[in-house]
Design an enzyme around this catalytic site. Structure first.
Site, short mmCIF file in Angstrom:
data_model
loop_
_atom_site.label_atom_id
_atom_site.label_comp_id
_atom_site.label_asym_id
_atom_site.label_seq_id
_atom_site.Cartn_x
_atom_site.Cartn_y
_atom_site.Cartn_z
N GLY A 15 0.53 -1.20 0.19
CA GLY A 15 0.24 -0.04 -0.05
C GLY A 15 0.95 1.20 -0.18
O GLY A 15 0.14 2.28 0.36
N SER A 16 1.94 1.24 -0.17
CA SER A 16 2.76 2.40 -0.45
C SER A 16 2.28 3.13 -1.41
O SER A 16 3.03 4.82 -1.03
CB SER A 16 4.20 2.04 -0.54
OG SER A 16 4.58 1.82 -1.48
N ASN A 17 2.40 2.85 -2.29
CA ASN A 17 1.18 3.53 -4.08
C ASN A 17 0.21 4.55 -3.13
O ASN A 17 -0.05 5.60 -3.28
CB ASN A 17 1.16 3.08 -5.06
CG ASN A 17 2.84 2.76 -5.00
OD1 ASN A 17 3.40 4.07 -5.98
ND2 ASN A 17 3.25 1.59 -5.62
N MET A 75 -2.15 -6.99 -8.39
CA MET A 75 -2.19 -8.17 -8.69
C MET A 75 -2.81 -9.01 -9.39
O MET A 75 -2.61 -10.09 -9.33
CB MET A 75 -0.62 -9.21 -8.23
CG MET A 75 0.09 -8.10 -7.19
SD MET A 75 0.86 -6.76 -8.08
CE MET A 75 2.23 -8.24 -8.35
N ARG A 76 -4.26 -8.72 -10.89
CA ARG A 76 -4.83 -9.10 -9.97
C ARG A 76 -5.56 -8.83 -11.59
O ARG A 76 -5.34 -7.52 -12.39
CB ARG A 76 -6.38 -9.03 -9.62
CG ARG A 76 -6.81 -10.75 -9.79
CD ARG A 76 -8.10 -10.50 -8.79
NE ARG A 76 -8.01 -11.22 -7.70
CZ ARG A 76 -7.98 -12.39 -7.47
NH1 ARG A 76 -8.63 -13.05 -8.86
NH2 ARG A 76 -7.76 -13.65 -6.37
N ASN A 100 -2.86 2.15 -14.27
CA ASN A 100 -1.62 1.48 -13.72
C ASN A 100 -0.66 1.64 -13.53
O ASN A 100 0.23 2.79 -14.60
CB ASN A 100 -1.66 -0.16 -14.59
CG ASN A 100 -1.25 -0.99 -13.69
OD1 ASN A 100 -1.26 -1.71 -12.45
ND2 ASN A 100 -0.35 -1.59 -14.48
N HIS A 107 3.69 0.45 -13.12
CA HIS A 107 4.35 -0.60 -13.49
C HIS A 107 5.44 -0.49 -13.03
O HIS A 107 6.00 0.12 -13.31
CB HIS A 107 3.91 -1.48 -14.86
CG HIS A 107 4.83 -2.81 -14.97
ND1 HIS A 107 4.27 -3.50 -13.94
CD2 HIS A 107 5.64 -3.21 -15.69
CE1 HIS A 107 4.72 -4.83 -14.95
NE2 HIS A 107 5.75 -4.08 -15.56
C1 GAR Z 1 4.45 -1.78 -6.87
O1 GAR Z 1 6.13 -1.77 -7.34
C2 GAR Z 1 3.45 -1.98 -8.51
O2 GAR Z 1 4.16 -1.19 -8.87
C3 GAR Z 1 3.63 -3.11 -8.43
O3 GAR Z 1 3.68 -4.04 -7.26
C4 GAR Z 1 3.66 -2.91 -6.18
C5 GAR Z 1 3.11 -2.31 -4.87
O4 GAR Z 1 3.48 -1.91 -3.89
N1 GAR Z 1 2.53 -3.39 -9.00
C6 GAR Z 1 2.99 -4.53 -10.19
O5 GAR Z 1 4.19 -5.21 -10.20
C7 GAR Z 1 1.30 -4.70 -11.20
N2 GAR Z 1 2.17 -5.22 -12.23
P1 GAR Z 1 2.46 -0.69 -3.00
O6 GAR Z 1 1.56 -2.03 -2.75
O7 GAR Z 1 3.57 -0.71 -1.53
O8 GAR Z 1 2.25 -0.16 -3.62
#
Ligand code: GAR
Length: 225
Positions: A13-15, A92-93, A109, A111
């Site tokens: 959840g950092s994003n 991730m789905r 999204n 990536h």
């Molecule tokens: C992030 O690095 C995002 O880019 C990646 O998952 C991580 C989530 O981090 N997403 C993917 O790989 C999508 N295919 P977060 O939960 O700390 O935001």
């Protein structure tokens, strides 16, 4: 009125927190009205509740549920919140056709690679294994082409010699925390237009030179920041 944003996430959840922080600071004119996650134990749901996001939902797939059934169920939950934008922040789905039909050009999204290189899972691993000299992250509009929709923003950094996946992933994550909130703000300003496979960003206000934005020094930021 502020852009209504629904966030879908599966992990730490950092994003999400980066978006909430930029909203709090006044850099992003939006409100996160819903956070939904497919993994009930995911940290992102706790973080959303702690941040007082008005609606937080755990939506795990049910036993024997088809992908189409899950897609419809998640879509109706999200649509009920009437978001202007759906943000995948580590979701991730694969997003299904019902969700895409409900929010055309309104699902983005983030990536952890410079698309179109290294689509799919473990993008940072793919970059390290592939010997990439430059790495970064991308925001794009979600289409049926997995990680292949119109690119909105990118930020790039040089890969350090012998840099490990975990280390590079952490540096890329710091870029994501700029690229994703900035993308939300471009939507808030109604500056994203799509034309075929491309997204166009209408000219307007910039974050460059603005105090308080956690820019990573030495990184390259695409047009639109
Ligand atoms: C992030 O690095 C995002 O880019 C990646 O998952 C991580 C989530 O981090 N997403 C993917 O790989 C999508 N295919 P977060 O939960 O700390 O935001």
């Amino acid at each position: 009125v502020a852009l209504r944003v629904a966030v879908l996430a599966s992990g730490r959840g950092s994003n999400l927190l980066a978006i909430l922080e930029r909203i709090r600071a006044g850099d992003v004119e939006a409100q996160v009205t819903l956070v939904a996650g497919d993994r009930p134990e995911a940290k992102v749901l706790e973080a959303a509740a702690r941040a007082k996001v008005p609606a937080v939902a755990a939506v795990p797939p049910e036993p024997n549920e088809t992908a189409a059934g899950y897609d419809l169920r998640l879509t109706s939950l999200v649509a009920a919140d009437k978001p202007d934008l759906v943000v995948l922040a580590g979701f991730m789905r694969i997003v299904g056709p019902a969700m895409m039909a409900a929010f055309p050009n309104r699902i983005v999204n983030v990536h952890p690679s410079l698309l179109p290189s290294f689509r799919g899972l473990r993008a940072v691993r793919q970059a390290v294994d592939g010997g990439a000299r430059v790495a970064g992250c991308t925001t794009h509009i979600v289409t049926p082409d997995l990680d292949g929709g119109p690119i909105i923003l990118q930020a790039a950094i040089p890969v350090r010699p012998d840099e490990m996946e975990e280390h590079l992933a952490r540096r890329i994550l710091a870029l994501e925390h700029l690229v994703l909130p900035r993308t939300v703000q471009l939507y808030a300003e109604r500056r994203i237009q799509t034309e075929g496979k491309r997204a166009h960003i209408k000219p307007g206000a910039s974050w460059l030179g603005r105090p308080g934005i956690p820019f990573v020094s030495g990184a390259l930021y695409s047009e639109g920041f």
